[in-house]
Design a protein around this motif. Structure first.
Motif, PDB file in Angstrom:
ATOM      1  N   VAL A  76       0.867  -1.188   0.000  1.00 14.16           N
ATOM      2  CA  VAL A  76       0.000   0.000   0.000  1.00 14.16           C
ATOM      3  C   VAL A  76       0.901   1.234   0.000  1.00 14.16           C
ATOM      4  O   VAL A  76       1.797   1.366   0.827  1.00 14.16           O
ATOM      5  N   PRO A  77       0.675   2.148  -0.932  1.00 17.11           N
ATOM      6  CA  PRO A  77       1.552   3.318  -1.047  1.00 17.11           C
ATOM      7  C   PRO A  77       1.440   4.277   0.142  1.00 17.11           C
ATOM      8  O   PRO A  77       0.370   4.420   0.749  1.00 17.11           O
ATOM      9  N   ALA A  78       2.542   4.935   0.444  1.00 24.93           N
ATOM     10  CA  ALA A  78       2.601   5.879   1.564  1.00 24.93           C
ATOM     11  C   ALA A  78       1.672   7.074   1.349  1.00 24.93           C
ATOM     12  O   ALA A  78       1.266   7.702   2.324  1.00 24.93           O
ATOM     13  N   PHE A  79       1.315   7.380   0.111  1.00 26.67           N
ATOM     14  CA  PHE A  79       0.393   8.505  -0.079  1.00 26.67           C
ATOM     15  C   PHE A  79      -1.001   8.177   0.460  1.00 26.67           C
ATOM     16  O   PHE A  79      -1.813   9.068   0.622  1.00 26.67           O
ATOM     17  N   LEU A  80      -1.259   6.895   0.771  1.00 25.09           N
ATOM     18  CA  LEU A  80      -2.516   6.511   1.428  1.00 25.09           C
ATOM     19  C   LEU A  80      -2.362   6.341   2.928  1.00 25.09           C
ATOM     20  O   LEU A  80      -3.231   6.729   3.696  1.00 25.09           O
ATOM     21  N   THR A  81      -1.245   5.739   3.343  1.00 24.22           N
ATOM     22  CA  THR A  81      -1.054   5.429   4.767  1.00 24.22           C
ATOM     23  C   THR A  81      -0.443   6.579   5.559  1.00 24.22           C
ATOM     24  O   THR A  81      -0.514   6.583   6.787  1.00 24.22           O
ATOM     25  N   GLY A  82       0.176   7.521   4.867  1.00 22.54           N
ATOM     26  CA  GLY A  82       0.851   8.603   5.568  1.00 22.54           C
ATOM     27  C   GLY A  82       2.037   8.078   6.342  1.00 22.54           C
ATOM     28  O   GLY A  82       2.784   7.239   5.842  1.00 22.54           O
ATOM     29  N   LYS A  83       2.170   8.499   7.578  1.00 20.81           N
ATOM     30  CA  LYS A  83       3.322   8.096   8.396  1.00 20.81           C
ATOM     31  C   LYS A  83       3.071   6.775   9.126  1.00 20.81           C
ATOM     32  O   LYS A  83       3.869   6.365   9.956  1.00 20.81           O
ATOM     33  N   PHE A  84       1.982   6.096   8.795  1.00 22.14           N
ATOM     34  CA  PHE A  84       1.588   4.897   9.534  1.00 22.14           C
ATOM     35  C   PHE A  84       1.856   3.617   8.731  1.00 22.14           C
ATOM     36  O   PHE A  84       1.976   3.648   7.515  1.00 22.14           O
ATOM     37  N   ASP A  85       1.911   2.484   9.441  1.00 19.62           N
ATOM     38  CA  ASP A  85       1.983   1.183   8.772  1.00 19.62           C
ATOM     39  C   ASP A  85       0.608   0.517   8.806  1.00 19.62           C
ATOM     40  O   ASP A  85       0.467  -0.685   8.659  1.00 19.62           O
ATOM     41  N   SER A  86      -0.394   1.343   8.994  1.00 19.48           N
ATOM     42  CA  SER A  86      -1.776   0.892   9.029  1.00 19.48           C
ATOM     43  C   SER A  86      -2.590   1.749   8.057  1.00 19.48           C
ATOM     44  O   SER A  86      -2.101   2.744   7.541  1.00 19.48           O
TER      45      SER A  86
END
Length: 181
Positions: A94-104
């Motif tokens: 899942v790309p970071a542009f969706l999760t932000g600073k989280f691993d969730s």
């Protein structure tokens, strides 16, 4: 509705009703669409986004389920008196542009007719963040969306559901409340 579906498939952002307020949505796998949404909303990418869909199949590609117990599955799929968003482990891709600073990632089963129609017609889940400009209240009508975002902003002209408040957010693994609903 066909025009709005085509806009979503063309990596554009639209507004649509959810259980309590209008949301801003786009194709969650389109980085350019998500970036447009973040700029429009003036939302930092670090905060991450919620994904909504009427069925779990739309959300499963984003969720790491290997540690789920039967209780987690039951919690995730249950219907609640109020809209409930679950923070779940994000799949590694899942790309970071969706999760932000989280691993969730936060996901919600939303059976509002607009969400059902949009997801079934596009074949994907939708991003969901409240439709409002920074400092203004979330829009509860299509007219409020047009007032805040412009008279030509693409919006599904249907009423919101009967929920009084935006969704409660809970951690799926611990069941702890992250945001009161």
């Amino acid at each position: 509705m066909n025009r709005l579906v085509n806009l979503l498939k063309s990596e554009q952002v639209i507004a649509y009703p959810t259980e309590a307020v209008f949301g801003l949505g786009c194709d969650p796998l389109s980085q350019s669409a998500v970036e447009k949404l973040l700029v429009l909303k003036q939302r930092p990418v670090e905060k991450g986004l919620i994904l909504v869909a009427p069925e779990l199949d739309f959300l499963l590609p984003f969720i790491e389920t290997k540690d789920f117990t039967p209780q987690h599955w039951a919690r995730l799929q249950a219907q609640y008196a109020r809209p409930t968003t679950w923070v779940v482990p994000a799949h590694a891709e899942v790309p970071a542009f969706l999760t932000g600073k989280f691993d969730s990632i936060a996901v919600r089963l939303c059976r509002h007719p607009a969400v059902v129609q949009l997801c079934q017609a596009t074949g994907f889940a939708l991003t969901s963040t409240s439709a409002n400009l920074t400092g203004l209240p979330p829009c509860k009508t299509a007219e409020e969306v047009r007032s805040q975002f412009g008279e030509y902003f693409p919006v599904v002209d249907m009423p919101v559901g009967g929920a009084k408040n935006p969704s409660e957010i809970r951690d799926l693994l611990t069941n702890q409340i992250v945001r009161q609903g």
